[in-house]
Scaffold this motif. Structure first.
Motif, mmCIF file in Angstrom:
data_model
loop_
_atom_site.group_PDB
_atom_site.id
_atom_site.type_symbol
_atom_site.label_atom_id
_atom_site.label_comp_id
_atom_site.label_asym_id
_atom_site.label_seq_id
_atom_site.Cartn_x
_atom_site.Cartn_y
_atom_site.Cartn_z
ATOM 1 N N GLN A 350 0.828 -1.210 0.000
ATOM 2 C CA GLN A 350 0.000 0.000 0.000
ATOM 3 C C GLN A 350 0.857 1.252 0.000
ATOM 4 O O GLN A 350 0.518 2.255 -0.626
ATOM 5 N N TYR A 351 2.009 1.207 0.710
ATOM 6 C CA TYR A 351 2.837 2.408 0.750
ATOM 7 C C TYR A 351 3.429 2.722 -0.612
ATOM 8 O O TYR A 351 3.723 3.887 -0.919
ATOM 9 N N GLU A 352 3.572 1.694 -1.468
ATOM 10 C CA GLU A 352 4.068 1.965 -2.814
ATOM 11 C C GLU A 352 3.007 2.685 -3.637
ATOM 12 O O GLU A 352 3.327 3.584 -4.436
ATOM 13 N N TYR A 353 1.738 2.320 -3.459
ATOM 14 C CA TYR A 353 0.662 3.044 -4.140
ATOM 15 C C TYR A 353 0.692 4.521 -3.761
ATOM 16 O O TYR A 353 0.639 5.420 -4.607
ATOM 17 N N LEU A 354 0.766 4.793 -2.447
ATOM 18 C CA LEU A 354 0.745 6.173 -1.985
ATOM 19 C C LEU A 354 1.986 6.932 -2.450
ATOM 20 O O LEU A 354 1.905 8.110 -2.835
ATOM 21 N N ALA A 355 3.151 6.273 -2.410
ATOM 22 C CA ALA A 355 4.382 6.943 -2.828
ATOM 23 C C ALA A 355 4.335 7.279 -4.315
ATOM 24 O O ALA A 355 4.730 8.385 -4.720
ATOM 25 N N LEU A 356 3.851 6.352 -5.144
ATOM 26 C CA LEU A 356 3.766 6.622 -6.574
ATOM 27 C C LEU A 356 2.748 7.730 -6.869
ATOM 28 O O LEU A 356 2.985 8.585 -7.739
ATOM 29 N N GLU A 357 1.636 7.701 -6.151
ATOM 30 C CA GLU A 357 0.638 8.743 -6.361
ATOM 31 C C GLU A 357 1.176 10.105 -5.931
ATOM 32 O O GLU A 357 0.941 11.134 -6.584
ATOM 33 N N TYR A 358 1.914 10.127 -4.821
ATOM 34 C CA TYR A 358 2.471 11.383 -4.322
ATOM 35 C C TYR A 358 3.537 11.923 -5.263
ATOM 36 O O TYR A 358 3.582 13.130 -5.557
#
Length: 487
Positions: A350-358
């Motif tokens: 999940q943190y990869e989703y947020l990092a890529l979106e950010y």
């Protein structure tokens, strides 16, 4: 100021202590003078180690009967058609019983010796607790008992007390054991070796300290090499303490080349019980580390080793399923997350989703501000830093290492040839292309023209190596030779 009277030691206590030490020292001296070959060592901690073999006056018949009691959890009765196996031998001696004994301050006046360890070599004797109780009951207040114990074991009288001797005329000894076919050759081998009684009487050279010692102070390993117990004890203790259990074996150069290791029986005859337990634990840990299919449970409070199921097709998605035997957590062996089924791909964190979106938003934009308000600026920046760090690690692993084709362990080579041997699973592979190599002929891979990327590339030749200034030096050397000819 009142004068405090000084307390003088009770003379009765001093006399009792002197008498106790005198009796213990006298008993040990008598025991060492009569049975020096039975005393293996005496540690600084006060632990007396005895190895007492059972020596019969004449050969006796020994029957090893299968002892397979029904499991208390089994609901099925034993089959009446099942035939129990047994082995019958005629022996003159049985393997020794190993004692670790301490003499408490109350011995021999007010209490018996303390038996810390009682073990039968090859585990041939059942009900060791019964024998220990029999030995402790032999002690009488004020009387030393160690000599009686040694003679009681050596003569085999304890076997009759433990109801292991039949009441018929032959007086056959019946030993129950779960695997008679395994115990019988061990007893026969010991009986054959014990017949050469001159071993304990003659002197033998120790290849480590280069001294001649009596056989009672030496140990002959299964490979027939002989060393003194003191040298073996120091060497094996150091190896076990440092975790280098691969060297707990025969120190002879030929056996060292073969990387031969000794068994638990030989280790137990040299080191303490605590060191035997550490040696056993280190061996189990090494076997787990060498198994490329072992993964550890991702639960932080568990982390137990989980092996790969043996009855699963390696080509199917079910081969990724692991279930921890300790906490019963089911997870994927690839992504270390909760089991997601054999068909679905491993989910991205999940943190990869947020990092890529950010990172996909522009700095100062409304979308980035919205994410920072929702998850917190410090939290989301920490997730981005973790993502970038993992990404950098993966890029470095891809660019600077080669994964072993056997266990996927990453290997980095700084210099040397491209023939690699994995430290974990001993797989031979090529560092350039990652192909498996034949252990018998690993260098044939670099001599095959079909391998275009690896042909004649056992050693990497970099551009820097090609640009070395060796050619001008060679030309100068040739010019000097020509000048010498004209001179």
């Amino acid at each position: 100021m009142p004068v405090v009277p000084m307390e003088h030691p009770n003379p009765d206590i001093i006399d009792w202590e002197v008498q106790r030490r005198s009796l213990q020292n006298e008993e040990f001296e008598v025991l060492e003078s009569i049975y020096p070959e039975y005393i293996s060592s005496q540690n600084m901690d006060g632990i007396l180690k005895l190895e007492i073999p059972v020596e019969f006056e004449s050969p006796v018949s020994i029957t090893i009967a299968e002892d397979s009691p029904s499991s208390p959890t089994s609901m099925m009765p034993e089959s009446p058609d099942k035939k129990s196996t047994s082995e019958t031998l005629v022996l003159s001696a049985l393997p020794p019983l190993m004692f670790h004994i301490t003499l408490p301050p109350s011995y021999p006046l007010h209490g018996p010796p303390e038996i810390i360890l009682l073990r039968a070599t090859h585990m041939w004797l059942p009900q060791m607790q019964v024998l220990q109780t029999i030995l402790l009951e032999m002690w009488q207040a004020g009387e030393p008992v160690l000599y009686n114990w040694v003679e009681y074991i050596r003569s085999g009288e304890f076997l009759r007390k433990m109801s292991l001797v039949t009441s018929n005329e032959d007086s056959t000894i019946e030993i129950p054991h779960p695997a008679p076919q395994l115990l019988a050759p061990l007893l026969s081998a010991y009986d054959a070796s014990s017949k050469s009684t001159h071993f304990s009487l003659q002197s033998h050279p120790c290849s480590i300290c280069l001294t001649q010692l009596k056989g009672s102070k030496c140990l002959q390993l299964s490979c027939k090499h002989i060393f003194c117990r003191s040298c073996l004890e120091d060497f094996w203790k150091l190896c076990i303490e440092e975790g280098d259990i691969g060297r707990v074996g025969c120190p002879d150069p030929e056996c060292v080349k073969q990387k031969s290791e000794v068994g638990e029986e030989e280790v137990a005859r040299v080191v303490t019980q605590a060191e035997v337990q550490r040696w056993r634990w280190l061996r189990e840990k090494r076997d787990l580390d060498r198994d490329p299919t072992i993964v550890h449970c991702p639960v932080a409070v568990c982390q137990a080793p989980v092996s790969k199921p043996a009855d699963v097709d390696t080509e199917s998605g079910w081969s990724r399923l692991r279930q921890c035997p300790q906490c019963s957590f089911s997870f994927c062996a690839f992504c270390r997350r909760t089991w997601h089924g054999p068909i679905d791909k491993c989910p991205i964190a999940q943190y990869e989703y947020l990092a890529l979106e950010y990172l996909g938003t522009e700095e100062g934009s409304i979308e980035r501000a919205r994410l920072e308000r929702r998850f917190g600026r410090a939290n989301i920046r920490r997730l981005v830093a973790t993502y970038e760090e993992d990404k950098a690690n993966m890029q470095w692993l891809s660019a600077s290492t080669m994964s072993c084709p056997g266990c996927q362990c990453h290997v980095e080579k700084t210099m040397g040839c491209n023939h690699m041997t994995c430290w974990k699973c001993s797989q031979h592979f090529c560092y350039r292309c990652g192909s498996r190599l034949d252990p018998a002929q690993p260098y044939a891979h670099f001599s095959n023209p079909a391998n275009t990327n690896c042909f004649n590339q056992l050693f990497d030749a970099t551009q820097e190596d090609d640009d070395h200034d060796w050619e001008p030096m060679l030309r100068a050397f040739e010019e000097d030779d020509e000048g010498a000819l004209y001179d």
